[in-house]
Design an enzyme around this catalytic site. Structure first.
Site, PDB file in Angstrom:
ATOM      1  N   HIS A  20      22.663   4.367  -6.608  1.00  0.00           N
ATOM      2  CA  HIS A  20      23.689   4.947  -7.485  1.00  0.00           C
ATOM      3  C   HIS A  20      23.507   4.413  -8.899  1.00  0.00           C
ATOM      4  O   HIS A  20      23.974   3.331  -9.247  1.00  0.00           O
ATOM      5  CB  HIS A  20      25.073   4.587  -6.944  1.00  0.00           C
ATOM      6  CG  HIS A  20      26.193   5.327  -7.617  1.00  0.00           C
ATOM      7  ND1 HIS A  20      27.131   6.063  -6.932  1.00  0.00           N
ATOM      8  CD2 HIS A  20      26.525   5.453  -8.920  1.00  0.00           C
ATOM      9  CE1 HIS A  20      27.979   6.605  -7.781  1.00  0.00           C
ATOM     10  NE2 HIS A  20      27.642   6.237  -9.005  1.00  0.00           N
ATOM     11  N   HIS A  33      23.204   6.011 -13.044  1.00  0.00           N
ATOM     12  CA  HIS A  33      23.270   7.194 -13.915  1.00  0.00           C
ATOM     13  C   HIS A  33      22.212   7.091 -15.008  1.00  0.00           C
ATOM     14  O   HIS A  33      22.202   6.120 -15.769  1.00  0.00           O
ATOM     15  CB  HIS A  33      24.651   7.321 -14.544  1.00  0.00           C
ATOM     16  CG  HIS A  33      25.715   7.657 -13.538  1.00  0.00           C
ATOM     17  ND1 HIS A  33      26.129   8.940 -13.309  1.00  0.00           N
ATOM     18  CD2 HIS A  33      26.411   6.874 -12.672  1.00  0.00           C
ATOM     19  CE1 HIS A  33      27.063   8.938 -12.359  1.00  0.00           C
ATOM     20  NE2 HIS A  33      27.240   7.698 -11.957  1.00  0.00           N
ATOM     21  N   ASP A  87      21.970   8.711 -17.755  1.00  0.00           N
ATOM     22  CA  ASP A  87      22.583   8.685 -19.085  1.00  0.00           C
ATOM     23  C   ASP A  87      23.493   7.475 -19.277  1.00  0.00           C
ATOM     24  O   ASP A  87      24.115   7.340 -20.328  1.00  0.00           O
ATOM     25  CB  ASP A  87      23.359   9.990 -19.341  1.00  0.00           C
ATOM     26  CG  ASP A  87      24.284  10.364 -18.188  1.00  0.00           C
ATOM     27  OD1 ASP A  87      24.079   9.875 -17.061  1.00  0.00           O
ATOM     28  OD2 ASP A  87      25.231  11.140 -18.414  1.00  0.00           O
ATOM     29  N   GLY A 126      32.365  12.665 -12.442  1.00  0.00           N
ATOM     30  CA  GLY A 126      33.392  12.897 -13.457  1.00  0.00           C
ATOM     31  C   GLY A 126      34.761  12.454 -12.982  1.00  0.00           C
ATOM     32  O   GLY A 126      34.907  11.859 -11.915  1.00  0.00           O
ATOM     33  N   HIS A 184      31.039  11.192  -5.698  1.00  0.00           N
ATOM     34  CA  HIS A 184      31.858  10.122  -6.270  1.00  0.00           C
ATOM     35  C   HIS A 184      33.275  10.294  -5.714  1.00  0.00           C
ATOM     36  O   HIS A 184      33.916  11.318  -5.974  1.00  0.00           O
ATOM     37  CB  HIS A 184      31.956  10.281  -7.788  1.00  0.00           C
ATOM     38  CG  HIS A 184      30.811   9.736  -8.552  1.00  0.00           C
ATOM     39  ND1 HIS A 184      29.602  10.363  -8.622  1.00  0.00           N
ATOM     40  CD2 HIS A 184      30.708   8.602  -9.299  1.00  0.00           C
ATOM     41  CE1 HIS A 184      28.797   9.640  -9.392  1.00  0.00           C
ATOM     42  NE2 HIS A 184      29.437   8.581  -9.818  1.00  0.00           N
ATOM     43  N   GLU A 200      37.238   6.136  -6.287  1.00  0.00           N
ATOM     44  CA  GLU A 200      37.073   5.174  -7.385  1.00  0.00           C
ATOM     45  C   GLU A 200      38.390   5.148  -8.163  1.00  0.00           C
ATOM     46  O   GLU A 200      39.110   4.174  -8.168  1.00  0.00           O
ATOM     47  CB  GLU A 200      35.907   5.609  -8.280  1.00  0.00           C
ATOM     48  CG  GLU A 200      35.683   4.697  -9.490  1.00  0.00           C
ATOM     49  CD  GLU A 200      34.629   5.256 -10.443  1.00  0.00           C
ATOM     50  OE1 GLU A 200      34.275   6.441 -10.337  1.00  0.00           O
ATOM     51  OE2 GLU A 200      34.162   4.493 -11.313  1.00  0.00           O
ATOM     52  N   ASP A 232      25.556   1.615 -11.084  1.00  0.00           N
ATOM     53  CA  ASP A 232      26.327   2.673 -11.754  1.00  0.00           C
ATOM     54  C   ASP A 232      25.770   2.887 -13.169  1.00  0.00           C
ATOM     55  O   ASP A 232      24.803   3.616 -13.322  1.00  0.00           O
ATOM     56  CB  ASP A 232      27.826   2.345 -11.768  1.00  0.00           C
ATOM     57  CG  ASP A 232      28.684   3.605 -11.737  1.00  0.00           C
ATOM     58  OD1 ASP A 232      28.139   4.697 -11.470  1.00  0.00           O
ATOM     59  OD2 ASP A 232      29.901   3.513 -11.973  1.00  0.00           O
TER      60      ASP A 232
HETATM   61 ZN   LIG Z   1      28.724   6.778 -10.726  1.00  0.00          ZN
END
Ligand SMILES: [Zn+2]
Length: 368
Positions: A17, A19, A21, A174, A201, A204, A296
């Site tokens: 996991h 990202h 970006d 998101g 996701h 969270e 993350d």
């Molecule tokens: Zn994430």
């Protein structure tokens, strides 16, 4: 004995996991902004920019945490920029001891300057491939649809279209509040009919219902975060490290061995957990849930896999055996063919930890 940093850095790691970006190097952001004439960065000094991202992330709210992405996505709008970011990600993985990484991103955020989704995915895959041939780090790419936007069906089809080129799965990312995953159920059914892979996701910023929907409505094979699964678990009042009751959802997750992509540092930054010590990870690991450790957003959360291992080892008293178990958990849960997962476990991960144990024993003898 505490595991020395050099050993933590060198042991083989698997990251599921991450990202794309959320992991740019500050100096790269500045370079790319200059090339593209992007004039919205708060500063052009790499150190100050890194601090700006870290400060922005540590404000205890997911929407605030997500603000930094305006800049990273802002400079990832050409094929060259996307290729470079993907390549450097693999190089950073190599330095961090990661032997297999699944990185993810949402193609919809990279079309501001006219790129088509195909150009975007191709450029990222090219960077990842170039990184793999240079550094030997294996990868899979996950495409994200956004909860608060449409186009999830299109993103699902895009992911399946690129399955022969290195895309391994589909994710929904998101803001969680107000945007339940079941609204995207058609896209998930499409992925299921194509015998493809799903992670979502969930749990969270929003409660256990979000996790339940991800699994039972969307067919998620893995859950991103799942921090609030703890809401379905009853703890002993006097000993908060002891489970006395498990809800049907938690029991299902445990029994079906559903992998949980735990992100410790990021959860503290977004407010999903108060601090590392009180994060449900310790309890979930103790009770044999299939947990994995993840970064993350490396840039926003100022983290690496080595750092995640370090904070977990300290807070939950983990030894090398535990880190090996977590790494094997992750490799078993990767969106790769069974034979490839087995090969990486037996040819790379297990020998790597055996070597690390010898080094640690040697260090102990010297210290004695
Ligand atoms: Zn994430």
């Amino acid at each position: 004995m505490k595991i020395p940093d050099n050993i933590l850095q060198s042991v083989p790691k698997v990251l599921l996991h991450d990202h794309l970006d959320g992991g740019l190097r500050p100096s790269t952001i500045i370079d790319l902004a200059r090339d593209a004439g992007y004039d919205k960065l708060p500063t052009h000094d790499p150190g100050e920019l890194a601090t700006w991202f870290h400060r922005g992330a540590g404000r205890g709210s997911l929407p605030l945490y997500l603000e930094g992405f305006a800049h990273t996505c802002g400079v990832m709008q050409t094929e060259q920029a996307l290729e470079r970011v993907a390549y450097e990600m693999i190089e950073d993985m190599h330095r961090d001891g990661v032997v297999y990484v699944e990185t993810r991103f949402a193609p919809v955020f990279h079309t501001d300057r006219g790129l088509h989704w195909d150009n975007v995915v191709n450029a990222v895959l090219q960077g990842l491939e170039r990184g793999r041939s240079k550094f030997g780090v294996e990868f899979g790419l996950i495409l994200c649809a956004m909860r608060n936007m449409g186009l999830s069906q299109e993103m699902a089809e895009l992911a399946v279209d690129y399955r022969e080129r290195g895309v391994v799965g589909f994710d929904l990312a998101g803001e969680e509040g107000g945007f339940p995953p079941k609204k995207h159920v058609d896209a998930f059914h499409y992925i299921q009919r194509e015998n493809f892979n799903i992670t979502v996701h969930a749990g969270e910023a929003f409660g256990k219902e979000s996790i339940w929907q991800a699994i039972q409505w969307c067919g998620a094979h893995r859950i991103g975060h799942a921090t609030r699964l703890i809401e379905d678990i009853g703890l002993d009042k006097r000993n908060r490290r002891k489970i006395v009751r498990m809800g049907y959802l938690a029991q299902y997750v445990l029994d079906k061995r559903i992998p949980l992509e735990i992100c410790l540092t990021s959860n503290v930054h977004t407010g999903a957990a108060k601090d590392i010590k009180s994060h449900p990870f310790g309890l979930l690991y103790k009770y044999k849930f299939r947990v994995t450790l993840n970064t993350d957003d490396r840039l926003m959360s100022d983290t690496t896999m080595t750092k995640e291992f370090k904070v977990a080892a300290r807070a939950f008293r983990l030894g090398l055996e535990d880190l090996e178990k977590l790494t094997i958990n992750a490799m078993k849960s990767a969106f790769q063919p069974y034979n490839k997962r087995i090969r990486l476990i037996y040819d790379v991960i297990k020998p790597g930890y055996a070597k690390a144990r010898l080094r640690l024993a040697h260090t102990k003898r010297r210290a004695a």
